[in-house]
Design an enzyme around this catalytic site. Sequence first.
Site, PDB file in Angstrom:
ATOM      1  N   SER A  67       0.869  -1.175   0.000  1.00 18.13           N
ATOM      2  CA  SER A  67       0.000   0.000   0.000  1.00 18.13           C
ATOM      3  C   SER A  67       0.903   1.221   0.000  1.00 18.13           C
ATOM      4  O   SER A  67       2.078   1.143   0.373  1.00 18.13           O
ATOM      5  CB  SER A  67      -0.931  -0.007   1.215  1.00 18.13           C
ATOM      6  OG  SER A  67      -0.202  -0.134   2.423  1.00 18.13           O
ATOM      7  N   GLU A 122       1.348   5.646   0.564  1.00 24.42           N
ATOM      8  CA  GLU A 122       0.862   6.888   1.156  1.00 24.42           C
ATOM      9  C   GLU A 122       1.354   8.074   0.346  1.00 24.42           C
ATOM     10  O   GLU A 122       2.534   8.148  -0.014  1.00 24.42           O
ATOM     11  CB  GLU A 122       1.335   7.010   2.609  1.00 24.42           C
ATOM     12  CG  GLU A 122       0.859   8.292   3.287  1.00 24.42           C
ATOM     13  CD  GLU A 122       1.263   8.365   4.740  1.00 24.42           C
ATOM     14  OE1 GLU A 122       0.822   7.493   5.511  1.00 24.42           O
ATOM     15  OE2 GLU A 122       2.027   9.286   5.102  1.00 24.42           O
ATOM     16  N   ASP A 151      -1.607  15.643  15.112  1.00 24.03           N
ATOM     17  CA  ASP A 151      -0.701  16.552  15.824  1.00 24.03           C
ATOM     18  C   ASP A 151      -1.139  17.990  15.616  1.00 24.03           C
ATOM     19  O   ASP A 151      -1.657  18.340  14.539  1.00 24.03           O
ATOM     20  CB  ASP A 151       0.731  16.375  15.317  1.00 24.03           C
ATOM     21  CG  ASP A 151       1.270  14.988  15.609  1.00 24.03           C
ATOM     22  OD1 ASP A 151       1.060  14.510  16.744  1.00 24.03           O
ATOM     23  OD2 ASP A 151       1.880  14.376  14.711  1.00 24.03           O
ATOM     24  N   PHE A 173      12.293  14.254  10.184  1.00 20.07           N
ATOM     25  CA  PHE A 173      11.153  13.376  10.413  1.00 20.07           C
ATOM     26  C   PHE A 173      11.409  12.460  11.604  1.00 20.07           C
ATOM     27  O   PHE A 173      10.537  12.252  12.453  1.00 20.07           O
ATOM     28  CB  PHE A 173      10.887  12.514   9.172  1.00 20.07           C
ATOM     29  CG  PHE A 173      10.315  13.251   7.991  1.00 20.07           C
ATOM     30  CD1 PHE A 173       9.815  14.540   8.112  1.00 20.07           C
ATOM     31  CD2 PHE A 173      10.274  12.645   6.740  1.00 20.07           C
ATOM     32  CE1 PHE A 173       9.288  15.214   7.024  1.00 20.07           C
ATOM     33  CE2 PHE A 173       9.749  13.308   5.646  1.00 20.07           C
ATOM     34  CZ  PHE A 173       9.254  14.590   5.786  1.00 20.07           C
ATOM     35  N   HIS A 223       3.791  -1.009   3.760  1.00 21.14           N
ATOM     36  CA  HIS A 223       3.159   0.294   3.503  1.00 21.14           C
ATOM     37  C   HIS A 223       4.276   1.294   3.218  1.00 21.14           C
ATOM     38  O   HIS A 223       5.129   1.540   4.077  1.00 21.14           O
ATOM     39  CB  HIS A 223       2.351   0.731   4.725  1.00 21.14           C
ATOM     40  CG  HIS A 223       1.567   1.995   4.532  1.00 21.14           C
ATOM     41  ND1 HIS A 223       0.526   2.107   3.632  1.00 21.14           N
ATOM     42  CD2 HIS A 223       1.679   3.220   5.133  1.00 21.14           C
ATOM     43  CE1 HIS A 223       0.017   3.325   3.687  1.00 21.14           C
ATOM     44  NE2 HIS A 223       0.706   4.017   4.581  1.00 21.14           N
TER      45      HIS A 223
END
Length: 294
Positions: A9, A11, A103, A212, A262
């Site tokens: 999958s 994103e 967030d 990140f 993912h």
Amino acid sequence: MRDNEVQVSFEFFPPKTEKMEADLWQAVTALAPCAPRFVSVTYGAGGTTRERTHKAVARIANETALNAAAHLTCVGASQTEVLKIAEAYWAAGVRHIVALRGDPPDGSGKFQPHPDGFENAAALTRALKRLAPFEVSVAGYPERHPDSPSDQADLDNLKAKIDAGADRVLTQFFFAPEAFLRFRDRAAAAGIGGEIVPGILPVVNAGQVRKFATACGAAIPPELDRMLEGLDERPEMRPLVAAMVAGTLCQRLYAEGVRQFHFYTLNRAPMTQALCHLLSCQQKDISSAALSGR
């Protein structure tokens, strides 16, 4: 699903400009032949990308055969407002939500629930399941969410999301396979059932990845840190190192029985295409070995 069959999958994030929208659509089109189970579109801190997320998800749902999933958070909106957004997704043909606490915008401190909002992702998941038969994915943190006081508290929160009806866990990215494998074992010991899917982030930009990692609590192993040193000044080397690092990580996870992946694409196709190809070749190699009796 066969024992050796890989499922992927992807994103994406919502574009800010026409050029970024073209880049996103190019990536979606290029990655579609990889036959992902679903593709998701993120939701900015504080709900800052709400309209752009909805537009991107609706376009994927309406103009492709891909299963589009929309991120939805608890930040900055009442329960009524959040559920109206979910209803709009359902009306647009979207049947999959990635339910997140979310967030606050940068610099605004720790998460504070809206006075009339959902307090966490478990509450949001429960409400979504009552609203419609959504497929719901939630987040998991192999190296603990930065706001969690302990590993056990983090696991308790994850179990609450699964108990609320979540269908799967998509993990935050990590760089050491052991981080995911330990997390998977601890989750199983805590009675957390269902899929736990590792999130894979290729290291395309060293500075960006360090930022990140600091924000989400992901550790950068010393050997990877050494490889990243000076990489941003040598752009011709970045894709080679990124492919090696992410490919090695995926291979190790595959060897440990992981079959769902993912990928955080950052709206770029080539690296994710390469990783899907690698996993497909590994799958075929194992199938060939089984057929030959090796």
